[in-house]
Motif scaffolding. Sequence first.
Motif, PDB file in Angstrom:
ATOM      1  N   ALA B  97       0.905  -1.230   0.093  1.00 19.06           N
ATOM      2  CA  ALA B  97       0.030  -0.050  -0.083  1.00 19.06           C
ATOM      3  C   ALA B  97       0.819   1.100   0.090  1.00 19.06           C
ATOM      4  CB  ALA B  97      -1.031  -0.061   1.189  1.00 19.06           C
ATOM      5  N   PRO B 118       1.693   8.380  -4.866  1.00 23.12           N
ATOM      6  CA  PRO B 118       0.091   8.360  -4.392  1.00 23.12           C
ATOM      7  C   PRO B 118      -0.711   7.929  -5.760  1.00 23.12           C
ATOM      8  CG  PRO B 118       1.473  10.360  -3.619  1.00 23.12           C
ATOM      9  CD  PRO B 118       2.387   9.497  -4.441  1.00 23.12           C
ATOM     10  N   ALA B 119      -0.269   8.173  -6.866  1.00 27.11           N
ATOM     11  CA  ALA B 119      -1.078   7.713  -8.116  1.00 27.11           C
ATOM     12  C   ALA B 119      -1.537   6.292  -8.172  1.00 27.11           C
ATOM     13  CB  ALA B 119      -0.373   7.893  -9.369  1.00 27.11           C
ATOM     14  N   TYR B 121      -3.189   4.741  -5.602  1.00 25.11           N
ATOM     15  CA  TYR B 121      -4.044   4.585  -4.928  1.00 25.11           C
ATOM     16  C   TYR B 121      -5.351   4.816  -5.930  1.00 25.11           C
ATOM     17  CZ  TYR B 121      -0.838   5.095  -1.061  1.00 25.11           C
ATOM     18  OH  TYR B 121       0.003   5.145  -0.353  1.00 25.11           O
ATOM     19  N   ARG B 122      -5.266   5.175  -7.109  1.00 26.54           N
ATOM     20  CA  ARG B 122      -6.594   5.446  -7.985  1.00 26.54           C
ATOM     21  C   ARG B 122      -7.100   4.089  -8.249  1.00 26.54           C
ATOM     22  NH1 ARG B 122      -5.315  10.255 -11.036  1.00 26.54           N
ATOM     23  NH2 ARG B 122      -3.736  10.113  -9.964  1.00 26.54           N
ATOM     24  N   GLN B 150     -10.886  10.609  -3.462  1.00 26.09           N
ATOM     25  CA  GLN B 150     -10.434   9.973  -4.807  1.00 26.09           C
ATOM     26  C   GLN B 150     -11.004  10.914  -6.037  1.00 26.09           C
ATOM     27  OE1 GLN B 150      -9.052   7.188  -5.763  1.00 26.09           O
ATOM     28  NE2 GLN B 150      -8.730   6.072  -3.713  1.00 26.09           N
TER      29      GLN B 150
END
Lengths: 244, 352
Positions: B97, B118-119, B121-122, B150
């Motif tokens: 994660a 962080p991309a 997490y899309r 989101q």
Amino acid sequence: MSLSGPIAAIATVTLRALLGRRRTLLMLLVAGAPVLLGLIVRADGPRPRALVPALEGLIITTVLPLIALIFGTAALGSELDDGTAVHILTKPIPRWTIIVPKLLVAAALTALLVVPSTLLAGILIGGTGSHELGVTFAFCIAALAGSFVYSAIFIALSSATSRGLVIGLAYSLIWEGVLAGALPGTQLFSVREYLRGIVSVIGPHGTLTSIVGGQGILLAAVAFVVITILASLRLERFEIRGAE
Amino acid sequence: MTDLIDPPGPAGLTTGATGTAGLVPGTAGEPAPIAVAPPPIATAAPAVSAPIVLDRVSRWYGNVVAVNDISFSLGAGITGLLGPNGAGKTTILHLLAGLLRPSAGRVLIGGTPAWRNPAVYRDLGLVPEREAVHAFLTGRQFVDLAARLQGLPDPAAATARAIATVDLESAADRAVGTYSKGMRQRAKIAAALVHDPSILLLDEPFNGMDPRQRLHMMDLLRSMAAAGRTILFSSHILEEVERLADGILVIYAGRLAAAGDFREIRRLMTDRPHTFVVRSSDDRRLAAAFMVEPAVFGSELRDDRLTIRVTEFSGFTRIVARVARDAGVSLFEVAPTDDSLESVFEYLVSRR
């Protein structure tokens, strides 16, 4: 993707998290202390000569850093420590969009308590003479600026360590309180000195003498921006705490 | 243990070269030459394009090694991450994660690094084990926050959909602070799938759920897997993994102890030395009778309790009735004692 959505959402949640609980009541008490003291002093009439030491000693060195410390570390540090922040971190948003709303909310809450406290205490202690009002006003501006710089420092500390509260307290007491006064040159890294500089420029002539003087405004602004960027970069490298 | 559900589909799991299922070899440096039931990606090289890739990943905290040179790649389907508490399951999920930096090796989500990105997490949802949520938010506000972060075009609709999916509508407008453990768990799951990610990571997702919620959640995860999603969940309970997962990764002491099809791992787990407690009409005579059996390598009678140590589970269960009958002893109870996962894992690791 618009970033205003995430920023507003994080600001709202942070505000709700900071308000409520016992924290708000406690901070109201802390902010009320200078006012209470002002009322006591006031019983014998205004004492203009006590105004500057009172505002500097009570607001700038005590109440302001303390409230900023509590709100600043609570806005980010407590979420990072208890795991709540995971729900915000695991989203496809740049890390500064997490830091900035939290910082603004913590700073605004700090200012909302400290600036009125400064104003009331200043008027109670110094009275409403134009010179005294000028001094009080200068301290209000300094308190406002200080709310933002101190909050930035304490948010940055809590993104870097789970002991943000303790280290923040140590910074405030040991660095600013003892070392930055004693060693020449260290004042450049003391928020308290920036704020004294702001008071010395904005306030009536002779209110305070400060080594940084008018540069205090610039230094405070630079410190605020640099520390906010550092906090965002640090959050990018944030590793979850309390793992197995 | 016998209500074994046939795995619904191919195990979405590869751990290196193709071959028969088995244990990861002992030498830490060697790539793991095993794969499992028909894997979607069967290649010796790390399948970098797979949704989830761990490529020789280690993670240590100071001198403590939490994850030790683990490699695997996962495709669509449900994979169970099985291991006792403290084995490193949570560390692996946090690495995936992007919440922990790998000390060595690469962690890839959809082909891109998970760390400082962080991309990812899309297309990724994480359901953490810790219960911490903002207690003052209602369940709906909590899921809505996730939808907004989101950047979904219609957060309210996505929120309503996710809440319906986890069956939380009746409590959606209550503060999360008032939720039971199971409700909180479902709120976290709703928040993790509000953006309909193709990869879902769940850390001990069934903790605190009652049996009915557990079944509902298992159905939900199965249907998500059937729609082509990659789901990895951790558990320390063998039955949960057995009922739900297509493939299993067994983690013990930071190492990948076994990987593959659960039936194969099940066999490895049962064909190991076991201990049984036996109650009978004459424990002493029965103990003597067992001593001559090759499947038994020890028996002990203490405090009126007969304990039999056997080399192999199934071998013993085949002979126990005959031995008792030949000795003229009536059996009252035969119970395996040593079935803790801990001992199973220790065995799997020591066996190599």
